[in-house]
Design an enzyme around this catalytic site. Structure first.
Site, PDB file in Angstrom:
ATOM      1  N   GLY A 237       0.806  -1.218   0.000  1.00  0.00           N
ATOM      2  CA  GLY A 237       0.000   0.000   0.000  1.00  0.00           C
ATOM      3  C   GLY A 237       0.844   1.275   0.000  1.00  0.00           C
ATOM      4  O   GLY A 237       2.075   1.228   0.108  1.00  0.00           O
ATOM      5  N   HIS A 238       0.151   2.396  -0.100  1.00  0.00           N
ATOM      6  CA  HIS A 238       0.866   3.680  -0.186  1.00  0.00           C
ATOM      7  C   HIS A 238       1.600   3.997   1.107  1.00  0.00           C
ATOM      8  O   HIS A 238       1.126   3.730   2.193  1.00  0.00           O
ATOM      9  CB  HIS A 238      -0.068   4.818  -0.585  1.00  0.00           C
ATOM     10  CG  HIS A 238      -1.295   5.004   0.229  1.00  0.00           C
ATOM     11  ND1 HIS A 238      -2.208   5.976  -0.058  1.00  0.00           N
ATOM     12  CD2 HIS A 238      -1.786   4.341   1.286  1.00  0.00           C
ATOM     13  CE1 HIS A 238      -3.190   5.896   0.814  1.00  0.00           C
ATOM     14  NE2 HIS A 238      -2.959   4.933   1.625  1.00  0.00           N
ATOM     15  N   ASN A 239       2.796   4.547   0.935  1.00  0.00           N
ATOM     16  CA  ASN A 239       3.631   5.015   2.042  1.00  0.00           C
ATOM     17  C   ASN A 239       4.121   3.900   2.962  1.00  0.00           C
ATOM     18  O   ASN A 239       4.609   4.159   4.066  1.00  0.00           O
ATOM     19  CB  ASN A 239       2.908   6.099   2.854  1.00  0.00           C
ATOM     20  CG  ASN A 239       2.603   7.320   2.005  1.00  0.00           C
ATOM     21  OD1 ASN A 239       1.475   7.515   1.549  1.00  0.00           O
ATOM     22  ND2 ASN A 239       3.608   8.115   1.747  1.00  0.00           N
TER      23      ASN A 239
END
Lengths: 339, 339, 339
Positions: A237-239
């Site tokens: 996922g993001h980050n």
């Protein structure tokens, strides 16, 4: 044999002129095959194998030499790994380099020396492909993407703009790096999109398995450390941050903003929820679900044990009353202790 | 009706001149639709359906004939399956064959009679495409790959070198066959790649769902038996063997070197760990995790039962002390039995 | 600042001439960054941040204004979402529109005003691409597919024939819509294919994450309601219906013919079995398995709690005898109650 020994070292016992045609598992090896024994438990197989040459540890050198050629080395499994690398590099060197005429190369793209670009690949404006790198057939390299030296992208890889990947990486088919992270603000019963404005930063020596996805960051970057190995069909996922030399097996899901330490492993199908941290050296068993941060190294598990269906049904039904059982047990204890 | 009956057989009751425009579920069928009843439990629907024709078993023949046309056959569900096949084949026959001018075909590629190659497909040197086979738009066929007769590859399929697939197969979009298996030797805190030198051997009549991955073997091949059906987003690790006519639902993961028997089924999201065996006729329920070999046919399950969140939290908390509960129970039993 | 405020509104406190170069998380913001505080718990960060401007709720307006520029708005998170949208649209407007010369466009394709078609895309006969829509590089649009106005398809998207998608959608790389559902009739130890003759109908404002698959219906359509948001690597089986404004995180699997209500959420890695219904407003926790219909809104969970491996092993072993434990407990209760 001579050529292999010259390239990879170790102590050669037996005939250097022996001709090796293939690498094989010890049970499938024939007189022109080289094999290995990584685990002393399998020493009995030395006597039965038909292999022309066996890679062994010093403790097995004598037994191996009695039956044919052997290479003696402190870590036979590592020696075998290097042998496969040497073998594969030899096969790859037969593939021609250069840019296929059907590839679509945008303005201001930089191609290093010895770059290979496959048929029908697309490289958008301003991308930088390092020396010796390969862009597979039909792959897509977004605007401004940076691919490090000698990194190999298979066919059908997608690297969206804002992605950088270091040197000596391997990216398999169907991988998508830099798609939008999953970010929405709930608003009046709808989901309002939070545009994902960050990128993806991937270190050196990273391998990414087929159809795995690594999302771009919402504001900052998603970061994959040096030496990380990801298997197929993994969702990052993001980050998310993944520390150096961590490895994850197939079908793992890592939710947004999770921070995985160095030298961690995550078994196949495991899920790590978002916004939590795994310390360095944490090992998650296959199919386990991480719902809180883990601050100490070690092995962690959480899987319902499989059973024949009838037993499972009974135990699962009881499990739904487990808290009640505990209360009943407590009640009994009180009765007995206070007669 | 006449045409359908001529092609598929069964006993036709009613007007052969009835015009059929579509196949429909029994609840959505109109006077120009043909439908089916596979389960005698649904016989009440015979009276309410508006379908022009119903495929039924002999036991329902009379009831069906009273309301309109019917096809009577011992296995209506199988008859329905054959009807869909006949219908789809008729639609497909309208698609032109031949090699699209934009496809990139390497040296020494063999194309059988009646092969279709879609736009912007890439077929590398030495591949063999069997008669009547279809290579979808933008698909990638690696060097030396063999595709059997009448096998259909959707757009965006990737078959890497070392892959063979038999006759009458169906491969959906985004499938990646022959990416590297996940093999590394740990060495001084890093992962040393074991190059994956095997291939993938897929039998006849195999269907592979969208974005599913089948890795190449490390040394020997990954083997998919005849008649195997794989749904979408499945991961099949290196050197896995799947026996004939086994079927797996979406999101399953099979780790490396697992050996699945014949006629097995694996439910959606289940995980099978590596280096273990499932006997013929083993059925794994959805989302279950197989952690040891299973030697006897049957249904096996292992899933935490879902509940409202508050109940789950209480039961899950108690579960983490389950072993202690058992000890307390044993303690009580001792106290009571030895007063 | 002036430009942002003019576009998005809110009450601007401070210097309209302040130059903003980036959006940043509050901890990473510098003097040329705009950031936000969505949760009053984080008000302490107002004093420490170096951000040029902070988006805040009225309660924090005074504190924010004391340290620099601020935008005051009732819902700062929603304001931030809109800011990212405005920012991203500004970046996108620099990308040229038009049809790349290398794209392959079939007969009778309709392209609306301002359509962008990337390099090496394929659009088959009769497809309709709405005004302002984008077809990414190397994407595949099947015959007769309909793409709504301003919908954006990333590179490497596959929409098979029979797919329609509404306006303002976003489809990420590697998505496959309209592959065959998983339908077979068992027949004499083999699986007989049920051809999948339905389509896929996707509403307006739907976002679909990378490598997600949505299968076509067997007879009727698979239906995705307006405003649905799907993350990466999700499997949506044939004839599934997903109600408006429901959202699902990565690695979810929804089996065939499941019917998901409006405003539901499904956490990452969860599995929903086929032919069941979730009411409106049902929320499934990550990695939970839904095995029966859920008729009341609420949060539902079912996950084995993770623990250190030794504890898990003991508890899992006891769990396999849980039903027996219950019987022993009942036995004790009887003994004590009937002395």
């Amino acid at each position: 044999m001579h050529e292999i020994h010259a390239a990879l070292g170790g102590e050669l016992l037996g005939d250097p002129a022996l001709v090796i045609h293939r690498i094989a598992a010890i049970g499938q090896a024939d007189a022109h095959a080289i094999t290995f024994i990584a685990n002393p438990r399998y020493r009995a197989q030395i006597e039965s194998t038909a292999a022309g040459c066996v890679i062994v540890a010093p403790a097995l050198a004598e037994a191996a030499a009695q039956r044919g050629a052997a290479i003696v080395t402190p870590d036979p499994y590592h020696h075998y790994a290097r042998l496969t690398q040497w073998w594969a590099a030899r096969l790859r060197s037969a593939v021609p380099t250069g840019v296929h005429a059907s590839a679509v190369i945008g303005a201001g793209v930089t191609l290093g020396d010895g770059v290979t670009v496959g048929p029908l690949a697309v490289i958008e404006a301003g991308a930088v492909i390092g020396p010796g790198a390969t862009v597979g057939a039909q792959s897509y390299i977004g605007a401004g993407v940076v691919v490090g030296a000698h990194t190999r992208l298979a066919p059908h890889v997608t690297l969206m703009h804002g992605t950088t990947i270091g040197a000596r990486g391997i990216v398999h088919g169907g991988v998508v790096v830099g798609a939008d992270g999953f970010g929405f603000a709930p608003h009046q019963g709808r989901w309002d999109k939070i545009e994902q404005l960050g990128g993806v930063h991937i270190g050196d020596d990273v391998e990414i398995g087929a159809n795995t996805c690594i999302d771009r960051g919402a504001l900052g970057d998603t970061v994959i450390g040096n030496g990380v190995k990801l298997d197929n069909l993994i969702q990052v996922g993001h980050n998310v941050h993944i520390g150096e030399h961590s490895a994850m097996a197939g079908c793992v899901g890592i939710a947004g903003s999770a921070k995985i330490g160095r030298g961690c492993t995550v078994g196949g199908g495991a899920i790590v929820l978002g916004h939590l941290e795994l310390a360095d050296g944490v090992h998650i068993s296959a199919a386990s679900v991480v719902m809180r941060s883990i601050t100490r190294p070690g092995q962690y598990s959480g899987v319902f044990p499989i059973d024949d269906n009838a037993s499972w049904e009974k135990n699962a039904a009881t499990l739904r009353q487990l808290h009640t059982l505990r209360d009943r047990l407590r009640g009994l204890e009180k009765k007995i202790d206070t007669p």
